[in-house]
Design a protein around this motif. Structure first.
Motif, PDB file in Angstrom:
ATOM      1  N   ALA A  85     -26.435 -67.320   7.808  1.00 33.79           N
ATOM      2  CA  ALA A  85     -25.640 -66.827   8.937  1.00 33.79           C
ATOM      3  C   ALA A  85     -24.308 -66.292   8.414  1.00 33.79           C
ATOM      4  CB  ALA A  85     -25.400 -67.950   9.942  1.00 33.79           C
ATOM      5  N   PRO A  86     -23.845 -65.152   8.929  1.00 33.48           N
ATOM      6  CA  PRO A  86     -22.622 -64.532   8.408  1.00 33.48           C
ATOM      7  C   PRO A  86     -21.429 -65.471   8.297  1.00 33.48           C
ATOM      8  CG  PRO A  86     -23.719 -63.017   9.893  1.00 33.48           C
ATOM      9  CD  PRO A  86     -24.472 -64.330   9.981  1.00 33.48           C
ATOM     10  N   SER A  87     -21.209 -66.328   9.274  1.00 32.88           N
ATOM     11  CA  SER A  87     -20.042 -67.210   9.220  1.00 32.88           C
ATOM     12  C   SER A  87     -20.173 -68.299   8.151  1.00 32.88           C
ATOM     13  CB  SER A  87     -19.799 -67.849  10.591  1.00 32.88           C
ATOM     14  OG  SER A  87     -20.895 -68.652  10.966  1.00 32.88           O
ATOM     15  N   TRP A  88     -21.352 -68.471   7.607  1.00 31.37           N
ATOM     16  CA  TRP A  88     -21.583 -69.484   6.579  1.00 31.37           C
ATOM     17  C   TRP A  88     -21.735 -68.882   5.182  1.00 31.37           C
ATOM     18  CZ3 TRP A  88     -21.329 -74.664   7.342  1.00 31.37           C
ATOM     19  CH2 TRP A  88     -21.281 -75.100   8.661  1.00 31.37           C
ATOM     20  N   GLN A  89     -21.704 -67.576   5.071  1.00 29.73           N
ATOM     21  CA  GLN A  89     -21.865 -66.936   3.768  1.00 29.73           C
ATOM     22  C   GLN A  89     -20.659 -67.206   2.875  1.00 29.73           C
ATOM     23  OE1 GLN A  89     -22.816 -62.817   4.560  1.00 29.73           O
ATOM     24  NE2 GLN A  89     -24.745 -63.364   5.545  1.00 29.73           N
ATOM     25  N   GLY A  90     -20.910 -67.283   1.578  1.00 30.47           N
ATOM     26  CA  GLY A  90     -19.851 -67.502   0.607  1.00 30.47           C
ATOM     27  C   GLY A  90     -19.489 -68.964   0.406  1.00 30.47           C
ATOM     28  N   HIS A  91     -20.326 -69.877   0.908  1.00 29.14           N
ATOM     29  CA  HIS A  91     -20.048 -71.311   0.800  1.00 29.14           C
ATOM     30  C   HIS A  91     -21.096 -72.049  -0.037  1.00 29.14           C
ATOM     31  CE1 HIS A  91     -16.789 -71.005   3.707  1.00 29.14           C
ATOM     32  NE2 HIS A  91     -17.595 -70.261   4.439  1.00 29.14           N
ATOM     33  N   GLY A  92     -21.915 -71.318  -0.792  1.00 26.67           N
ATOM     34  CA  GLY A  92     -22.902 -71.951  -1.660  1.00 26.67           C
ATOM     35  C   GLY A  92     -24.227 -72.268  -0.999  1.00 26.67           C
ATOM     36  N   ILE A  93     -24.392 -71.911   0.260  1.00 17.41           N
ATOM     37  CA  ILE A  93     -25.635 -72.228   0.967  1.00 17.41           C
ATOM     38  C   ILE A  93     -26.795 -71.410   0.413  1.00 17.41           C
ATOM     39  CG2 ILE A  93     -26.787 -72.114   3.217  1.00 17.41           C
ATOM     40  CD1 ILE A  93     -23.909 -72.777   4.347  1.00 17.41           C
ATOM     41  N   GLY A  94     -26.577 -70.127   0.193  1.00 16.94           N
ATOM     42  CA  GLY A  94     -27.628 -69.282  -0.376  1.00 16.94           C
ATOM     43  C   GLY A  94     -28.069 -69.793  -1.747  1.00 16.94           C
ATOM     44  N   ARG A  95     -27.112 -70.200  -2.570  1.00 18.35           N
ATOM     45  CA  ARG A  95     -27.429 -70.738  -3.906  1.00 18.35           C
ATOM     46  C   ARG A  95     -28.306 -71.984  -3.782  1.00 18.35           C
ATOM     47  NH1 ARG A  95     -25.727 -70.262  -8.925  1.00 18.35           N
ATOM     48  NH2 ARG A  95     -24.146 -68.788  -8.278  1.00 18.35           N
ATOM     49  N   ARG A  96     -27.936 -72.888  -2.889  1.00 17.69           N
ATOM     50  CA  ARG A  96     -28.732 -74.111  -2.715  1.00 17.69           C
ATOM     51  C   ARG A  96     -30.121 -73.787  -2.169  1.00 17.69           C
ATOM     52  NH1 ARG A  96     -23.681 -76.017  -1.123  1.00 17.69           N
ATOM     53  NH2 ARG A  96     -24.194 -75.981   1.089  1.00 17.69           N
ATOM     54  N   LEU A  97     -30.200 -72.852  -1.241  1.00 19.92           N
ATOM     55  CA  LEU A  97     -31.506 -72.473  -0.708  1.00 19.92           C
ATOM     56  C   LEU A  97     -32.407 -71.919  -1.809  1.00 19.92           C
ATOM     57  CD1 LEU A  97     -30.436 -70.783   2.649  1.00 19.92           C
ATOM     58  CD2 LEU A  97     -31.883 -72.823   2.433  1.00 19.92           C
TER      59      LEU A  97
END
Length: 164
Positions: A85-97
């Motif tokens: 989700a755009p508001s959550w981007q840049g917080h390492g979530i994509g990397r963990r996924l």
């Protein structure tokens, strides 16, 4: 993902079929406070009967650059989608996924495609490059989509930090 509205139903149908295949894996990130989904990543082992495999193979066959290694399609895990989700981007979530998705994958490499952006100046490219993904094809066009894509590859396994 800015898909052309004309192909959106076909993409949804393809994702539903993919979910029934052997080896399909999906990771979902949820907000700690609300429990709402804030990201997902899914994929499957690539096979010659898959549309994506066929399109990339054609792109490799058509490529004039000798560096196009056609063996990348011999045995790989396709990261089909990664969304945060755009508001959550840049917080390492994509990397963990992505790292959780690839953890334990029984293939020697992972492949993905991502829309091209000028100078790779977006969070997706930053994530994929930081994870060690390298170019297979650039400025590649999938049928039915006006956008150019990069097809990227990463040898597996990833370590806990996401790099080799």
């Amino acid at each position: 993902m800015e898909y052309n509205p004309a192909i959106r139903p076909a993409r949804i149908a393809a994702w539903r079929l993919m979910a029934d295949e052997a080896g399909f894996c999906c990771m979902v990130a949820r907000s700690n406070t609300s429990g709402q989904p804030i990201g997902l990543a899914f994929g499957r082992p690539g096979r010659p009967h898959h549309w994506w495999w066929q399109q990339v193979r054609q792109g490799l066959d058509d490529a004039v650059a000798p560096r196009c290694d056609r063996t990348v399609l011999d045995d790989y895990f396709e990261i089909a989608e990664v969304h945060v989700a755009p508001s959550w981007q840049g917080h390492g979530i994509g990397r963990r996924l992505v790292t959780n998705l690839l953890d334990g994958v029984d293939c020697p490499r992972a492949l993905l495609s991502t829309p091209e952006v000028d100078r790779e100046a977006n969070l997706a490219f930053g994530l994929y490059r930081s994870l060690g993904f390298s170019d297979v094809l650039r400025n590649f066009h999938f049928p039915g989509d006006h956008r150019a894509f990069a097809v990227l590859c990463r040898q597996l396994p990833l370590t806990a930090s996401g790099t080799r």
